[in-house]
Design a protein around this motif. Structure first.
Motif, PDB file in Angstrom:
ATOM      1  N   LYS A   1       0.788  -1.255   0.180  1.00 50.56           N
ATOM      2  CA  LYS A   1      -0.096   0.018   0.030  1.00 50.56           C
ATOM      3  C   LYS A   1       0.800   1.238  -0.041  1.00 50.56           C
ATOM      4  O   LYS A   1       0.883   2.227  -0.781  1.00 50.56           O
ATOM      5  CB  LYS A   1      -0.812  -0.008   1.407  1.00 50.56           C
ATOM      6  CG  LYS A   1      -2.025  -1.272   1.229  1.00 50.56           C
ATOM      7  CD  LYS A   1      -3.039  -0.881   2.339  1.00 50.56           C
ATOM      8  CE  LYS A   1      -2.245  -1.118   3.674  1.00 50.56           C
ATOM      9  NZ  LYS A   1      -1.748  -2.624   4.071  1.00 50.56           N
TER      10      LYS A   1
ATOM     11  N   GLU B   1      -9.466  -9.951   0.079  1.00 48.93           N
ATOM     12  CA  GLU B   1     -10.006  -8.739   0.602  1.00 48.93           C
ATOM     13  C   GLU B   1      -8.802  -7.870   0.662  1.00 48.93           C
ATOM     14  O   GLU B   1      -8.640  -6.588   0.219  1.00 48.93           O
ATOM     15  CB  GLU B   1     -10.596  -8.679   2.014  1.00 48.93           C
ATOM     16  CG  GLU B   1     -10.769  -7.313   2.378  1.00 48.93           C
ATOM     17  CD  GLU B   1     -11.903  -6.838   1.764  1.00 48.93           C
ATOM     18  OE1 GLU B   1     -12.045  -5.231   1.758  1.00 48.93           O
ATOM     19  OE2 GLU B   1     -12.848  -7.469   1.351  1.00 48.93           O
ATOM     20  N   ASP B   2      -7.466  -8.722   1.071  1.00 48.11           N
ATOM     21  CA  ASP B   2      -6.166  -7.714   1.010  1.00 48.11           C
ATOM     22  C   ASP B   2      -6.065  -7.314  -0.503  1.00 48.11           C
ATOM     23  O   ASP B   2      -5.398  -6.111  -0.525  1.00 48.11           O
ATOM     24  CB  ASP B   2      -5.005  -8.805   1.616  1.00 48.11           C
ATOM     25  CG  ASP B   2      -5.125  -8.809   3.064  1.00 48.11           C
ATOM     26  OD1 ASP B   2      -5.996  -8.077   3.851  1.00 48.11           O
ATOM     27  OD2 ASP B   2      -4.629  -9.925   3.721  1.00 48.11           O
TER      28      ASP B   2
ATOM     29  N   LYS C   1      -7.890  -7.111  -2.928  1.00 45.86           N
ATOM     30  CA  LYS C   1      -8.984  -5.990  -3.696  1.00 45.86           C
ATOM     31  C   LYS C   1      -8.394  -4.524  -3.143  1.00 45.86           C
ATOM     32  O   LYS C   1      -8.686  -3.799  -3.933  1.00 45.86           O
ATOM     33  CB  LYS C   1     -10.447  -6.477  -3.014  1.00 45.86           C
ATOM     34  CG  LYS C   1     -11.490  -5.227  -3.402  1.00 45.86           C
ATOM     35  CD  LYS C   1     -12.703  -5.951  -2.976  1.00 45.86           C
ATOM     36  CE  LYS C   1     -13.642  -4.934  -3.436  1.00 45.86           C
ATOM     37  NZ  LYS C   1     -15.020  -5.286  -2.728  1.00 45.86           N
ATOM     38  N   ARG C   2      -8.133  -4.465  -1.741  1.00 44.27           N
ATOM     39  CA  ARG C   2      -7.633  -3.088  -1.242  1.00 44.27           C
ATOM     40  C   ARG C   2      -6.461  -2.350  -2.117  1.00 44.27           C
ATOM     41  O   ARG C   2      -6.524  -1.402  -2.364  1.00 44.27           O
ATOM     42  CB  ARG C   2      -7.148  -3.104   0.077  1.00 44.27           C
ATOM     43  CG  ARG C   2      -8.569  -3.510   1.137  1.00 44.27           C
ATOM     44  CD  ARG C   2      -8.225  -3.480   2.436  1.00 44.27           C
ATOM     45  NE  ARG C   2      -9.421  -3.459   3.257  1.00 44.27           N
ATOM     46  CZ  ARG C   2      -9.453  -3.425   4.462  1.00 44.27           C
ATOM     47  NH1 ARG C   2      -8.523  -2.627   5.187  1.00 44.27           N
ATOM     48  NH2 ARG C   2     -10.616  -3.785   5.422  1.00 44.27           N
TER      49      ARG C   2
ATOM     50  N   ASP D   1     -15.780  -0.008   0.834  1.00 42.33           N
ATOM     51  CA  ASP D   1     -14.161   0.280   1.147  1.00 42.33           C
ATOM     52  C   ASP D   1     -14.219   1.730   1.219  1.00 42.33           C
ATOM     53  O   ASP D   1     -14.366   2.671   0.522  1.00 42.33           O
ATOM     54  CB  ASP D   1     -13.515  -0.156  -0.070  1.00 42.33           C
ATOM     55  CG  ASP D   1     -13.470  -1.807  -0.136  1.00 42.33           C
ATOM     56  OD1 ASP D   1     -13.582  -2.423   0.896  1.00 42.33           O
ATOM     57  OD2 ASP D   1     -13.628  -2.248  -1.189  1.00 42.33           O
TER      58      ASP D   1
ATOM     59  N   MET E   1     -11.395   4.881   3.446  1.00 39.55           N
ATOM     60  CA  MET E   1      -9.939   5.108   3.898  1.00 39.55           C
ATOM     61  C   MET E   1     -10.177   6.238   4.855  1.00 39.55           C
ATOM     62  O   MET E   1     -10.937   7.211   4.420  1.00 39.55           O
ATOM     63  CB  MET E   1      -9.343   5.739   2.652  1.00 39.55           C
ATOM     64  CG  MET E   1      -7.874   6.008   3.171  1.00 39.55           C
ATOM     65  SD  MET E   1      -6.762   6.295   1.506  1.00 39.55           S
ATOM     66  CE  MET E   1      -7.635   7.677   0.819  1.00 39.55           C
TER      67      MET E   1
ATOM     68  N   LEU F   1      -7.029   1.648   6.308  1.00 40.38           N
ATOM     69  CA  LEU F   1      -8.109   1.232   5.100  1.00 40.38           C
ATOM     70  C   LEU F   1      -8.947   0.452   6.013  1.00 40.38           C
ATOM     71  O   LEU F   1      -8.790  -0.646   6.646  1.00 40.38           O
ATOM     72  CB  LEU F   1      -7.658   0.688   4.017  1.00 40.38           C
ATOM     73  CG  LEU F   1      -6.654   1.064   3.002  1.00 40.38           C
ATOM     74  CD1 LEU F   1      -5.767   0.184   2.284  1.00 40.38           C
ATOM     75  CD2 LEU F   1      -7.151   2.469   2.306  1.00 40.38           C
TER      76      LEU F   1
ATOM     77  N   SER G   1     -12.902  -1.700   5.659  1.00 42.13           N
ATOM     78  CA  SER G   1     -14.107  -2.154   4.863  1.00 42.13           C
ATOM     79  C   SER G   1     -15.333  -2.511   5.748  1.00 42.13           C
ATOM     80  O   SER G   1     -15.402  -2.824   6.814  1.00 42.13           O
ATOM     81  CB  SER G   1     -13.658  -3.614   4.583  1.00 42.13           C
ATOM     82  OG  SER G   1     -14.575  -3.940   3.434  1.00 42.13           O
TER      83      SER G   1
END
Length: 342
Positions: free
Chosen positions: A150, A178-179, A181-182, A257, A259, A294, A296
């Protein structure tokens, strides 16, 4: 009044040529393939190894690209031990689709998963601040080398690199999906979960072939921007060793999602700016520290630890961003004073 026959023939011919030249939509496109060649790619997916499936699908679509399409290749693993295995196997070059296919077929899966290092290699050797590049990343795992993908993506965006990161996750569990996708969201791209070989068809049509079938109602719904509202609140700012720990909570009107960005700045600011975009308050020049979390889900809580003491009086504020489509700030917290240990 009907058009004269020669004019109607000309219009029909132009329409036919524009429709038939579907590959023209690929003209001057730039793609870099990131291929996971870690040891887990030897696991079986419907009778074949994950690597065999990925190679078959990739070489098939790369062979169909036009001569004006630029392609490059980066991979990690490939029997190189340790966490320094990311390599540039093919610099991005026009008409290199078949050449990249040949190099993909020579890759043998074995090794770790240094995603952060791999993104750094792509940023250094391939990405441009003038022309956008589509990164197609195929992986069956998340970062395993203590890197921070990231942070690398944010650094590339801050440096002005133009790219979209599209990720195809093969056989991952929900946490792995999920990881990755972020990462795709941060990279302004799409994430596709691959559970069987046929799952490659739809994303490859979108990303490479731009098939008209990808313009279905389902596809449009996937990318339709949502007007969302939310709230972000700083619950507490408590001393912690040589810094402080900040606790926050957020609520929104829809799952998705998000932030959270938290800013630490001097109480007396020099550089104030108008709210651009809406709700943003201050220029980066006033910042002492900046942290990102981040999240969700429609609501949630979190904490961030700031280290490093200062004799100056400081304050903090938090922003909530919606990442469902184009990132957009939807809420701003009240400012809070920071009280440090003496």
């Amino acid at each position: 009044m009907r058009s004269p026959l020669p004019l109607r023939i000309l219009i029909f011919a132009l329409f036919f040529l524009s429709y038939g030249a579907n590959s023209d939509t690929q003209t001057n496109k730039r793609y870099v393939i990131i291929l996971d060649a870690s040891g887990s790619m030897t696991e079986i997916l419907e009778g074949k190894t994950r690597m065999a499936v990925a190679k078959e699908k990739l070489t098939g679509v790369l062979g169909s690209l036009g001569k004006d399409v630029s392609v490059g290749l980066v991979a990690y693993g490939n029997r190189i031990p340790g966490c320094d295995s990311a390599r540039l196997y093919q610099p991005i070059m026009r008409g290199a689709g078949k050449l990249v296919s040949q190099k993909i077929n020579q890759i043998v899966p074995a090794g770790s998963t240094p995603i952060a290092q791999t993104l750094s290699v792509v940023g250094e050797f391939i990405l441009s601040d003038q022309v956008e590049t589509n990164i197609i990343f195929i992986s069956d795992g998340v970062e395993s080398c203590e890197g921070d993908p990231k942070a690398v993506l944010y650094a590339l965006k801050t440096a002005g690199k133009k790219f979209q990161l599209h990720i195809l996750g093969m056989g991952l569990d929900p946490k792995g999906d999920e990881d990755l996708k972020r990462l795709a969201v941060i990279g302004n791209g799409d994430y596709y979960s691959i559970k069987e070989p046929n799952d490659f068809t739809r994303p490859f049509q979108r990303l490479f072939l731009q098939s008209p079938s990808s313009s279905s109602q389902e596809t449009l719904a996937d990318h339709k921007p949502l007007a969302r509202a939310g709230m972000i609140q700083i619950l507490s700012v408590l001393p912690y060793e040589d810094g402080f720990v900040l606790n926050y909570e957020y609520n929104t009107d829809a799952p998705g999602d998000y932030m959270v960005q938290v800013y630490l700045f001097p109480k007396e600011e020099k550089n104030r700016s108008f709210p651009v975009p809406t709700l943003r308050e201050r220029r980066m020049g006033d910042l002492i520290q900046h942290k990102i979390d981040l999240k969700s889900g429609q609501s949630g809580k979190g904490k961030l630890i700031f280290t490093g003491s200062s004799k100056k009086e400081q304050r903090v504020s938090a922003e909530l961003w919606d990442l469902s489509s184009v990132p957009k700030i939807i809420a701003l917290s009240e400012e809070k004073p920071v009280h440090l240990n003496p």
